[in-house]
Motif scaffolding. Structure first.
Motif, short mmCIF file in Angstrom:
data_model
loop_
_atom_site.label_atom_id
_atom_site.label_comp_id
_atom_site.label_asym_id
_atom_site.label_seq_id
_atom_site.Cartn_x
_atom_site.Cartn_y
_atom_site.Cartn_z
N GLN A 4 0.96 -1.12 0.12
CA GLN A 4 -0.15 -0.16 -0.06
C GLN A 4 0.97 1.34 -0.04
O GLN A 4 2.21 1.19 0.69
CB GLN A 4 -1.07 0.16 1.41
N ALA A 26 -8.79 11.89 -9.54
CA ALA A 26 -8.74 10.48 -9.09
C ALA A 26 -7.55 10.11 -7.83
O ALA A 26 -7.75 9.31 -7.14
CB ALA A 26 -8.50 9.46 -10.27
N THR A 27 -6.53 10.85 -8.41
CA THR A 27 -5.27 10.65 -7.35
C THR A 27 -5.70 10.97 -5.97
O THR A 27 -5.47 10.42 -4.86
CB THR A 27 -4.15 11.42 -7.87
N GLU A 29 -8.58 11.72 -4.60
CA GLU A 29 -9.70 10.85 -4.00
C GLU A 29 -8.91 9.55 -3.37
O GLU A 29 -9.45 9.16 -2.09
CB GLU A 29 -10.82 10.43 -4.90
N THR A 30 -8.18 8.95 -4.14
CA THR A 30 -7.42 7.80 -3.70
C THR A 30 -6.60 7.93 -2.36
O THR A 30 -6.51 7.35 -1.52
CB THR A 30 -6.51 7.01 -4.93
N LEU A 31 -5.95 8.99 -2.45
CA LEU A 31 -4.99 9.33 -1.35
C LEU A 31 -5.60 9.56 0.03
O LEU A 31 -5.62 9.17 1.26
CB LEU A 31 -4.13 10.32 -1.53
N GLU A 33 -8.81 8.31 0.67
CA GLU A 33 -9.39 7.02 0.97
C GLU A 33 -8.53 6.47 1.72
O GLU A 33 -8.73 5.48 2.70
CB GLU A 33 -9.76 6.19 -0.19
N GLN A 34 -7.20 6.57 1.56
CA GLN A 34 -6.11 5.81 2.19
C GLN A 34 -5.43 6.62 3.70
O GLN A 34 -4.51 6.19 4.20
CB GLN A 34 -4.95 5.41 1.23
N TYR A 36 -4.47 10.03 3.80
CA TYR A 36 -3.56 10.96 3.66
C TYR A 36 -4.37 12.44 3.55
O TYR A 36 -5.34 12.79 3.49
CB TYR A 36 -2.96 10.96 2.12
#
Length: 105
Positions: A4, A26-27, A29-31, A33-34, A36
């Motif tokens: 991850q 999208a980057t 949103e993904t960060l 979600e993780q 950050y």
């Protein structure tokens, strides 16, 4: 199994340029979600209102071809601590990367 992203970075603050549309969005949103904290810059497209509701996101207007705007955005981003990573998701060449004159040889 792939590691991850969170396991690779010691700091939980990421700067994403061009973070309000396409791959940049999208980057972001993904960060988030993780887990950050994301500082995202944009030039022309205002952030999606749904993104602005997140407490782990700050957005800044910044044209990366304008050195003064870059300096102002850096000062704002650093208020949240230095980012552990920078993701450039813009199609513009950052002004800071362009030499003011040809190098001496």
């Amino acid at each position: 199994m792939p590691t991850q992203l969170g396991e690779k970075l010691s700091k939980k603050h990421v700067l994403v340029t061009g973070g309000t549309k396409g791959i940049g969005k999208a980057t972001v949103e993904t960060l988030m979600e993780q887990g950050y904290f994301v500082s995202a810059t944009f030039r022309s497209t205002e952030p999606d209102p749904a993104l602005k509701e997140h407490s782990n996101l700050r957005t800044f207007r910044c044209d990366v071809t304008n050195k003064e705007e870059i300096e102002r955005a850096i000062a704002e981003v650093q208020k949240d601590g230095d980012p552990g990573m920078v993701a450039t998701e813009t199609d513009q060449v950052p002004a800071a990367a362009v030499p003011r004159r040809a190098p001496d040889f």
